[in-house]
Design an enzyme around this catalytic site. Structure first.
Site: not given
Length: 701
Positions: A461, A465
């Site tokens: 997840y 990022y």
């Protein structure tokens, strides 16, 4: 009745007034304006025609080329700067008749105003002109001109342009440091000298932090702050930071930072960052660190940086190792995981739907740091409430910008299943504590996604990022912009460095400093080592388990060995040790505390670890830095001296050989001489008919 006067037409206007003419005709008024405008347009005409900025301004196509009297009548009071001085136009609202007082309202054309605003900033002029053109498509050009002129004022200090190049900033730093030196040269009182420094800094919008001032005052080290202001290196750092922040602030105000213009950061800041990065690389390559006890052991700082977390590859690898360890612990302990995104309220977002956000404008254009402070305050309140409730969580948060520079947070949270629902509710409530009823707040302010272990890894997840905020590895394109992964990552990193925003932060888990220090030790801790003589077998096993986990890059095992994922810092099995002068050193007569170049005490640095009462040294070498040229020259001089010594020894040996040859020759000569003397004596004895002595006979034979 209206009366109009102008400094250049004072006699002409007076004659009309004496004749009782109540007003100028439209033709006369237009003629005066044309004459005045002609003077303005011819001012510095020769210099302007050769300026590329003026050429760019001339190519802008806007229907109206100057302000008219009708434009001026639309406002209550306006002031316009001309070559003759300030001309004021005022409107009396007592009746429908407009009364013009003082002087004739003379204005520059909008092209001149734009040129005067952007000309002082050559590195930013192109972007400012482009911003003006974009703004005129969405609003009137008067507003666009006003914003550009406001940007010029904010970028212009009395003795410095904040859009200056790095060389100009460095020169200004040198000038200001010398200025402060002269001011405080004869001032003995620290408080007076500090007040003088504060006055100088205020002219540049600079100041020392209040907490730092209080700490230095309490420690009696206020003079150290004065000494900082006397250093051109200190000034250079402050001016660079001030310049970067102001350029970014102005760029956001002029709508220059968004995906339609320059995503995440301004083009000038990006160019500056590339220039500074190349400079830094050269400096690191030209600086050598060597062991003071063995100067043959040396590395360039660039090589050392590549072995630390300064290297994006090393930094990314360490983060993934730690996240994977957290995930492993969560699965082993039956904990739950959630991915949470926190977003700032609408007033912090500069751009909405491709144009300036009205809420942002109404709020006074909040800065990037204001949005970051808001999110940081929200998270502090969340953790405070959870701590009071005895709820613990661990994980990581990542800060990244929207395309307009406004930050938002991504959090990967692990916690006990029984606590996860409460954690999510607290996040949701605090995220909506500010303007909860604004449009889109309930949907976007706090988004939460529960992680299903059966569908994949929790690390996945946040993987994109992490890469996007480091070097863009394994990212083909950025979905928020049209940039490729590497370009987006470069801009995001520049954004974070410019605003001083910490991109990554782990919460929960043991100290990563202990982890990094133990990874310096490759040898096993031997139980029969005298250093561990006072440890029990259990204590020795505990210490060795911590070292092995760190050496094997097993963050989960390291957390367990250190006391668990929720261990407090003061309850960790192994703690970092910070170096302070030894008590015996302080008892020596010639002991003097170490100080910085500015005169205050040095900050303690990590030099090892503490396990119970045992100190583990992890920094075995003392390094010294100097330029590569100095190091190489010194090494050549040492080798030259060594060669000279060998030459001397060789010559000395040659002299010895020559001396031995001379000695042997002298001995042969002496022996021959003695033989001749003996032979002569023997002949003399035989001539007398006597027998020579036996010793003389031996020589004669």
């Amino acid at each position: 009745m209206a009366t109009i006067t102008a400094s250049s037409n004072r006699s002409h206007c007076a004659s009309y007034h004496q004749q009782g003419v109540s007003d100028f005709s439209h033709q006369v008024r237009a003629s005066i304006l044309r004459d005045t405008q002609k003077r303005l347009n011819t001012r510095n005409h020769a210099d302007r025609e050769q300026c590329p900025v003026w050429d760019a301004v001339q190519r802008i196509n806007i229907p109206s080329s100057s302000l008219s009297l009708d434009d001026i009548r639309g406002s209550h009071v306006q002031r316009f700067d001309t070559h003759d001085g300030w001309y004021t136009a005022a409107r009396d609202g007592s009746d429908d008749t407009t009364h013009w007082r003082d002087r004739l309202p003379v204005t520059k054309s909008w092209r001149e105003r734009l040129y005067d605003a952007v000309r002082p900033h050559p590195d930013l002029s192109g972007a400012m002109i482009g911003a003006f053109q974009r703004m005129t498509k969405k609003r009137d050009y008067l507003t666009a001109i006003s914003l550009v002129e406001s940007a010029n004022q904010r970028l212009s200090l009395p003795s410095l342009r904040l859009s200056s190049s790095d060389e100009e900033l460095a020169e200004s730093a040198r000038v200001q440091s010398r200025r402060v030196m002269r001011l405080v040269a004869g001032v003995k009182d620290d408080d007076i000298a500090f007040d003088m420094v504060t006055d100088v800094l205020s002219g540049f919008g600079l100041s020392f932090d209040k907490a730092v001032i209080e700490a230095k005052t309490k420690a009696g080290e206020l003079r150290a702050l004065v000494n900082r202001a006397c250093s051109d290196l200190w000034w250079r750092r402050q001016l660079r930071r001030k310049s970067a922040l102001q350029v970014e602030s102005v760029s956001r105000d002029l709508e220059m930072v968004h995906k339609g213009a320059s995503a995440y950061c301004s083009g000038l800041t990006l160019a500056r960052s590339r220039f500074r990065r190349e400079q830094t690389r050269q400096v690191l390559n030209e600086t050598i660190a060597y062991d003071v006890e063995d100067e043959s052991v040396h590395f360039s700082l660039f090589e050392l940086a590549g072995k630390s977390v300064s290297n994006p590859v090393v930094r990314r690898a360490e983060m993934f190792v730690r996240l994977r360890g957290f995930e492993q612990i969560a699965q082993e302990c039956g904990h739950a995981a959630a991915f949470i995104t926190l977003t700032a309220p609408s007033r912090f977002h500069a751009v909405s739907n491709g144009q300036a956000n009205q809420k942002w404008l109404d709020a006074g254009r909040p800065s990037v740091l204001a949005a970051q402070d808001h999110l940081n305050g929200v998270f502090i309140n969340i953790r405070r409430e959870l701590d009071k409730s005895g709820i613990k969580m661990y994980g990581m948060r990542v800060v990244e910008p929207h395309h307009d520079g406004c930050p938002h947070w991504h959090l990967l949270v692990f916690a006990a299943k029984s606590d996860m629902k409460r954690i999510q509710e607290v996040h949701q409530r605090h995220a909506l504590s500010d303007t909860p009823n604004e449009r889109g707040a309930q949907k976007r302010r706090c988004t939460i996604e529960d992680i299903n272990w059966s569908r994949g890894s929790a690390v996945g997840y946040v993987a994109k990022y992490l890469s996007k905020n480091i070097d863009g590895a394994h990212i083909d394109s950025d979905k928020d912009t049209e940039l490729d992964g590497a370009s987006a990552a470069e801009r995001v990193c520049v954004w974070a460095r410019t605003h001083g925003i910490r991109q990554f932060q782990f919460f929960g888990g043991p100290s990563v400093t202990v982890w990094r220090e133990l990874r310096r030790i490759r040898q096993e801790f031997k139980e029969d080592d005298t250093l561990f003589a006072d440890l029990t077998p259990t204590d020795h096993l505990t210490l060795e388990n911590v070292r092995r986990a760190a050496d094997a890059s097993d963050w989960a095992a390291f957390c367990h060995a250190m006391g668990g994922v929720f261990v407090r810092r003061d309850q960790q099995v192994v703690k970092p040790h910070y170096h302070v002068p030894h008590i015996f050193d302080q008892l020596m007569d010639d002991y003097t505390p170490q100080t910085t170049r500015y005169g205050d005490k040095v900050t303690a640095r990590v030099n090892g670890l503490m396990f119970h009462h045992v100190f583990l040294l992890t920094r075995f070498k003392t390094w010294k830095m100097e330029s590569k040229q100095t190091y190489v020259t010194r090494q050549k001089r040492i080798m030259s001296d060594v060669v000279d010594i060998f030459d001397v020894l060789e010559r000395e040996e040659e002299y010895r050989r020559m001396a031995d040859d001379k000695y042997d020759e002298a001995m042969r000569y002496q022996e021959r001489f003695e033989e001749l003397v003996a032979l002569s004596l023997c002949e003399e004895w035989e001539g007398k008919g006597e027998c020579p002595p036996p010793a003389l006979l031996d020589l004669c034979q």
